[in-house]
Scaffold this motif. Structure first.
Motif, PDB file in Angstrom:
ATOM      1  N   SER A  21      26.834  52.204 -89.463  1.00  0.00           N
ATOM      2  CA  SER A  21      28.130  51.565 -89.249  1.00  0.00           C
ATOM      3  C   SER A  21      29.219  52.168 -90.126  1.00  0.00           C
ATOM      4  O   SER A  21      30.362  52.325 -89.689  1.00  0.00           O
ATOM      5  CB  SER A  21      28.009  50.064 -89.525  1.00  0.00           C
ATOM      6  N   VAL A  22      28.878  52.518 -91.365  1.00  0.00           N
ATOM      7  CA  VAL A  22      29.862  53.120 -92.271  1.00  0.00           C
ATOM      8  C   VAL A  22      30.395  54.423 -91.686  1.00  0.00           C
ATOM      9  O   VAL A  22      31.606  54.658 -91.654  1.00  0.00           O
ATOM     10  CB  VAL A  22      29.251  53.350 -93.674  1.00  0.00           C
ATOM     11  N   PHE A  23      29.505  55.259 -91.189  1.00  0.00           N
ATOM     12  CA  PHE A  23      29.939  56.539 -90.632  1.00  0.00           C
ATOM     13  C   PHE A  23      30.671  56.357 -89.302  1.00  0.00           C
ATOM     14  O   PHE A  23      31.626  57.083 -89.006  1.00  0.00           O
ATOM     15  CB  PHE A  23      28.749  57.488 -90.499  1.00  0.00           C
ATOM     16  N   ALA A  24      30.239  55.376 -88.504  1.00  0.00           N
ATOM     17  CA  ALA A  24      30.963  55.094 -87.261  1.00  0.00           C
ATOM     18  C   ALA A  24      32.371  54.588 -87.571  1.00  0.00           C
ATOM     19  O   ALA A  24      33.345  55.004 -86.921  1.00  0.00           O
ATOM     20  CB  ALA A  24      30.197  54.058 -86.433  1.00  0.00           C
ATOM     21  N   ALA A  25      32.501  53.724 -88.582  1.00  0.00           N
ATOM     22  CA  ALA A  25      33.820  53.205 -88.967  1.00  0.00           C
ATOM     23  C   ALA A  25      34.705  54.328 -89.492  1.00  0.00           C
ATOM     24  O   ALA A  25      35.909  54.357 -89.213  1.00  0.00           O
ATOM     25  CB  ALA A  25      33.667  52.101 -90.011  1.00  0.00           C
ATOM     26  N   ARG A  26      34.117  55.258 -90.232  1.00  0.00           N
ATOM     27  CA  ARG A  26      34.906  56.395 -90.722  1.00  0.00           C
ATOM     28  C   ARG A  26      35.453  57.217 -89.571  1.00  0.00           C
ATOM     29  O   ARG A  26      36.622  57.593 -89.552  1.00  0.00           O
ATOM     30  CB  ARG A  26      34.067  57.278 -91.638  1.00  0.00           C
TER      31      ARG A  26
END
Length: 195
Positions: free
Chosen positions: A181-186
Motif C-alpha cells: 500500500s505504501v508503494f501504491a500510495a507513492r
C-alpha cells in the motif's frame, strides 16, 4: 522524514491528546475506548493530509529535500504510531484492571483491521483527496464494524484455533498488505503531482 513527522504531529497534537483521553476514560470502564481509538487512528493521518491540502503544502514539496515516498510514508507512520500507542495503552489499562500483566485477546485482530483500513484508505485519499476521502473513511468504518461483528460471531463458534493466533495471523497479513500500500500510495501521489 523527521521534519515532516514533526510538522504533522505538531499540527494534529490536539487530536492525539483527545484520543488518549478517550482511551484512558473509556478504557477504565469498558473496552470500547480501545476499539474507538483504533478506528480513530486512521483519522490522524487524514487530518494531517487535510491540513497539507488546505495550506497547499504540495506546492512546496518539490522544493524540499523530501521524496514523495518519504512524504507518503510519514502519513503511514502516524497511523502506525497511534495504533502502537493504543495497543500499549490498552495493555496497560487491562493490566491495571486485572492486577497482573494482561494482553486483550482481541487486540491483534483489532490492530489487523486498522492496518487494513489504513492500507486501503490512505491510497484512496492520496488518489481522490481528503474531501472524497472522508466519505471513503466513513464507508471503511462501516465495513470494519461489519468485519468485526462477523469475526466475533465466527470466533464464538470456532474452538479449534484460539482468537489470539488468528489475530496475529491477520496482523501479519495486514502488515504485508501495508507494505504494498505504501508503494501504491507513492505512485498515486506522484501521478497526482504530475497531473
Amino acid at each position: 522524514m523527521k521534519g515532516i513527522l514533526l510538522k504533522d504531529l505538531l499540527c494534529i497534537r490536539k487530536n492525539i491528546w483527545v484520543c488518549v483521553f478517550i482511551i484512558a476514560v473509556f478504557g477504565l470502564f469498558s473496552d470500547n475506548g480501545v476499539v474507538f481509538a483504533l478506528f480513530y487512528s486512521i483519522m490522524l493521518p487524514v487530518n494531517a493530509i487535510a491540513l497539507d491540502e488546505r495550506s497547499r503544502f504540495e506546492r512546496l514539496l518539490p522544493a524540499l529535500p523530501v521524496s514523495s515516498l518519504t512524504y507518503v510514508l510519514s502519513k503511514y507512520l502516524i497511523a502506525y504510531g497511534f495504533i502502537a500507542l493504543t495497543a500499549v495503552l490498552s495493555i496497560a489499562l487491562r493490566t491495571v484492571k486485572m492486577h497482573a500483566f494482561a494482553v486483550p485477546e482481541e487486540l491483534p485482530a483489532l490492530m489487523a483491521l486498522c492496518l487494513l483500513a489504513t492500507a486501503i484508505t490512505l491510497v484512496l485519499i492520496f488518489r481522490f483527496g481528503v474531501e472524497k476521502g472522508r466519505m471513503i473513511y466513513m464507508v471503511s468504518v462501516v465495513v470494519q464494524a461489519g468485519l468485526l461483528g462477523a469475526l466475533g460471531a465466527i470466533m464464538e463458534e470456532q474452538t479449534l484455533i484460539p482468537l489470539p493466533v488468528i489475530g496475529w495471523i491477520a496482523f501479519a497479513l495486514a502488515a504485508a498488505v501495508n507494505v504494498g500500500s505504501v508503494f501504491a500510495a507513492r505512485n498515486v501521489y506522484e501521478n497526482r503531482l504530475l497531473a
